[in-house]
Design a protein around this motif. Structure first.
Motif, PDB file in Angstrom:
ATOM      1  N   ILE A  49       0.837  -1.210   0.000  1.00  0.00           N
ATOM      2  CA  ILE A  49       0.000   0.000   0.000  1.00  0.00           C
ATOM      3  C   ILE A  49       0.866   1.250   0.000  1.00  0.00           C
ATOM      4  N   GLN A  50       2.016   1.204   0.658  1.00  0.00           N
ATOM      5  CA  GLN A  50       2.922   2.350   0.667  1.00  0.00           C
ATOM      6  C   GLN A  50       3.595   2.549  -0.690  1.00  0.00           C
ATOM      7  N   LEU A  51       3.983   1.445  -1.346  1.00  0.00           N
ATOM      8  CA  LEU A  51       4.785   1.534  -2.558  1.00  0.00           C
ATOM      9  C   LEU A  51       3.968   1.746  -3.831  1.00  0.00           C
ATOM     10  N   ASP A  52       2.729   1.264  -3.854  1.00  0.00           N
ATOM     11  CA  ASP A  52       1.931   1.336  -5.087  1.00  0.00           C
ATOM     12  C   ASP A  52       0.924   2.484  -5.020  1.00  0.00           C
ATOM     13  N   PRO A  53       1.084   3.523  -5.845  1.00  0.00           N
ATOM     14  CA  PRO A  53       0.157   4.671  -5.829  1.00  0.00           C
ATOM     15  C   PRO A  53      -1.283   4.288  -6.162  1.00  0.00           C
ATOM     16  N   ALA A 299      -2.209  -7.608  -8.277  1.00  0.00           N
ATOM     17  CA  ALA A 299      -1.597  -6.818  -9.350  1.00  0.00           C
ATOM     18  C   ALA A 299      -0.523  -5.889  -8.795  1.00  0.00           C
ATOM     19  N   ALA A 300      -0.774  -5.329  -7.616  1.00  0.00           N
ATOM     20  CA  ALA A 300       0.210  -4.445  -6.988  1.00  0.00           C
ATOM     21  C   ALA A 300       1.480  -5.215  -6.642  1.00  0.00           C
ATOM     22  N   LEU A 301       1.324  -6.439  -6.143  1.00  0.00           N
ATOM     23  CA  LEU A 301       2.489  -7.266  -5.830  1.00  0.00           C
ATOM     24  C   LEU A 301       3.303  -7.553  -7.088  1.00  0.00           C
ATOM     25  N   SER A 302       2.601  -7.843  -8.191  1.00  0.00           N
ATOM     26  CA  SER A 302       3.296  -8.109  -9.464  1.00  0.00           C
ATOM     27  C   SER A 302       4.062  -6.880  -9.932  1.00  0.00           C
ATOM     28  N   ARG A 303       3.444  -5.703  -9.807  1.00  0.00           N
ATOM     29  CA  ARG A 303       4.110  -4.472 -10.258  1.00  0.00           C
ATOM     30  C   ARG A 303       5.351  -4.174  -9.409  1.00  0.00           C
ATOM     31  N   VAL A 304       5.250  -4.376  -8.110  1.00  0.00           N
ATOM     32  CA  VAL A 304       6.398  -4.123  -7.223  1.00  0.00           C
ATOM     33  C   VAL A 304       7.537  -5.081  -7.531  1.00  0.00           C
ATOM     34  N   LEU A 305       7.202  -6.356  -7.753  1.00  0.00           N
ATOM     35  CA  LEU A 305       8.228  -7.349  -8.077  1.00  0.00           C
ATOM     36  C   LEU A 305       8.884  -7.053  -9.420  1.00  0.00           C
ATOM     37  N   MET A 306       8.076  -6.597 -10.384  1.00  0.00           N
ATOM     38  CA  MET A 306       8.630  -6.255 -11.708  1.00  0.00           C
ATOM     39  C   MET A 306       9.557  -5.053 -11.614  1.00  0.00           C
ATOM     40  N   ARG A 307       9.181  -4.058 -10.810  1.00  0.00           N
ATOM     41  CA  ARG A 307      10.048  -2.870 -10.649  1.00  0.00           C
ATOM     42  C   ARG A 307      11.375  -3.260 -10.004  1.00  0.00           C
ATOM     43  N   ASN A 308      11.303  -4.136  -9.017  1.00  0.00           N
ATOM     44  CA  ASN A 308      12.535  -4.578  -8.364  1.00  0.00           C
ATOM     45  C   ASN A 308      13.411  -5.371  -9.310  1.00  0.00           C
ATOM     46  N   SER A 309      12.768  -6.194 -10.169  1.00  0.00           N
ATOM     47  CA  SER A 309      13.518  -6.993 -11.134  1.00  0.00           C
ATOM     48  C   SER A 309      14.192  -6.111 -12.178  1.00  0.00           C
ATOM     49  N   GLU A 310      13.450  -5.086 -12.640  1.00  0.00           N
ATOM     50  CA  GLU A 310      13.998  -4.179 -13.660  1.00  0.00           C
ATOM     51  C   GLU A 310      15.129  -3.334 -13.104  1.00  0.00           C
ATOM     52  N   SER A 311      15.034  -2.977 -11.817  1.00  0.00           N
ATOM     53  CA  SER A 311      16.083  -2.136 -11.212  1.00  0.00           C
ATOM     54  C   SER A 311      17.401  -2.881 -11.037  1.00  0.00           C
ATOM     55  N   LYS A 312      17.328  -4.224 -11.008  1.00  0.00           N
ATOM     56  CA  LYS A 312      18.558  -5.014 -10.846  1.00  0.00           C
ATOM     57  C   LYS A 312      19.298  -5.203 -12.157  1.00  0.00           C
ATOM     58  N   HIS A 313      18.569  -5.006 -13.284  1.00  0.00           N
ATOM     59  CA  HIS A 313      19.191  -5.200 -14.595  1.00  0.00           C
ATOM     60  C   HIS A 313      19.697  -3.884 -15.179  1.00  0.00           C
TER      61      HIS A 313
END
Length: 313
Positions: A49-53, A299-313
């Motif tokens: 809830i904090q991370l996903d607008p 959906a929010a969990l998926s978006r947060v995980l995708m952002r974290n994955s993209e930030s590592k690459h």
């Protein structure tokens, strides 16, 4: 009146659920696992809830508060239960008992009031969507949440003060898993009519009143859903309320069984099971119910995980 060792005690002995060592070991593993799942599940909801607008909406604002309450509520009693399942001497000091009693009552009352507020939020979303944004503005949501916390704490302060003033005439063995109002009242060696009235009044304020508000809200919601002609529209409308209704049924149902019957009809063994259910099971299930039945949370969990994955690459 001054404290006297013959009238009041410095510590209590908690009998717990069982005296069998094997049973205690099993309960330790069970409660410990449930406690960890509660912390992880509710922390995940708070983080999402904090991370996903997209989750910065009234419903999730109240869910955020509910998760905070669940973490605090289970932490007010479960660690003590775990310690007592390991130790041979299951004692708790008078001061710690009073502290535990205050926080457990305050957080339980706050949760009941938050659930009623969430029911009102769902009522506005389904029955009056045109005025929803105005009725559930950020300022009003903050005010409703603050009121739930303040009323819960004020109610607890009164009930705790009235309970702890009772002398026990040297009796110090509590047939319970934690310091709880009804167990302490049973231990008193004086007239407890005032305490029984306070328990009933407290139950009306933080339990029966909110429960009636929830029932009224859902009666209006069901009536509004039945007026929707399309099957898909009905399912969507009911889907927004299903998770909350499930949590409400668990929380209010168990508490109503206990706290609306403070007299001779109350059973010590049943009270222990209710407290364990509310402290161990309900806070663990709440995140599962809201996450598994809520597409936006997943959906929010998926978006947060995708952002974290993209930030590592």
């Amino acid at each position: 009146m001054k404290r006297d060792n013959l009238t009041w005690v410095d510590e209590f002995v908690l009998l717990g659920l069982s005296s069998d060592r094997q049973t205690q070991a099993g309960l330790f593993a069970l409660f410990g696992t449930a406690y960890l799942l509660t912390l992880l599940g509710n922390s995940l909801i708070i983080l999402l809830i904090q991370l996903d607008p997209r989750l910065h909406l009234p419903m999730y604002f109240f869910l955020y508060n509910l998760s905070v309450v669940d973490i605090c509520y289970t932490s007010s009693g479960v660690p003590q239960m775990l310690v007592h399942l390991v130790l041979e001497k299951k004692t708790i000091s008078f001061a710690r008992c009073g502290t535990q009693l205050f926080f457990s009552l305050a957080l339980a009352g706050t949760e009941f009031l938050l659930l009623a507020t969430m029911a009102y939020d769902r009522y506005m979303a389904v029955c009056d969507p045109l005025h929803y944004v105005t009725a559930m503005s950020p300022r009003r949501c903050s005010g409703l949440a603050a009121a739930a916390w303040l009323v819960g704490m004020a109610n607890s302060a009164v009930e705790t003060a009235v309970t702890l003033r009772l002398p026990t005439c040297g009796h110090h063995v509590l047939n319970h898993v934690a310091c709880e109002t009804l167990a302490l009242v049973r231990l008193a060696c004086v007239d407890v009519s005032l305490n029984q009235m306070v328990i009933v009044a407290s139950s009306v304020v933080v339990l029966l009143g909110p429960c009636c508000l929830v029932s009224l809200s859902y009666a209006c919601i069901v009536a509004a859903i039945l007026r929707i002609r399309s099957t898909g529209g009905r399912r969507k409308a009911f889907g927004t309320c299903a998770s909350h209704l499930t949590v409400v049924s668990m929380s209010y149902g168990m508490a109503l069984v206990t706290y609306m019957q403070p007299r001779s009809t109350s059973s010590a063994e049943r009270d222990k099971l209710v407290v364990v259910f509310n402290a161990v099971v309900t806070p663990m299930l709440n995140p599962l119910i809201y996450s598994l039945r809520n597409k936006e949370m997943k959906a929010a969990l998926s978006r947060v995980l995708m952002r974290n994955s993209e930030s590592k690459h």
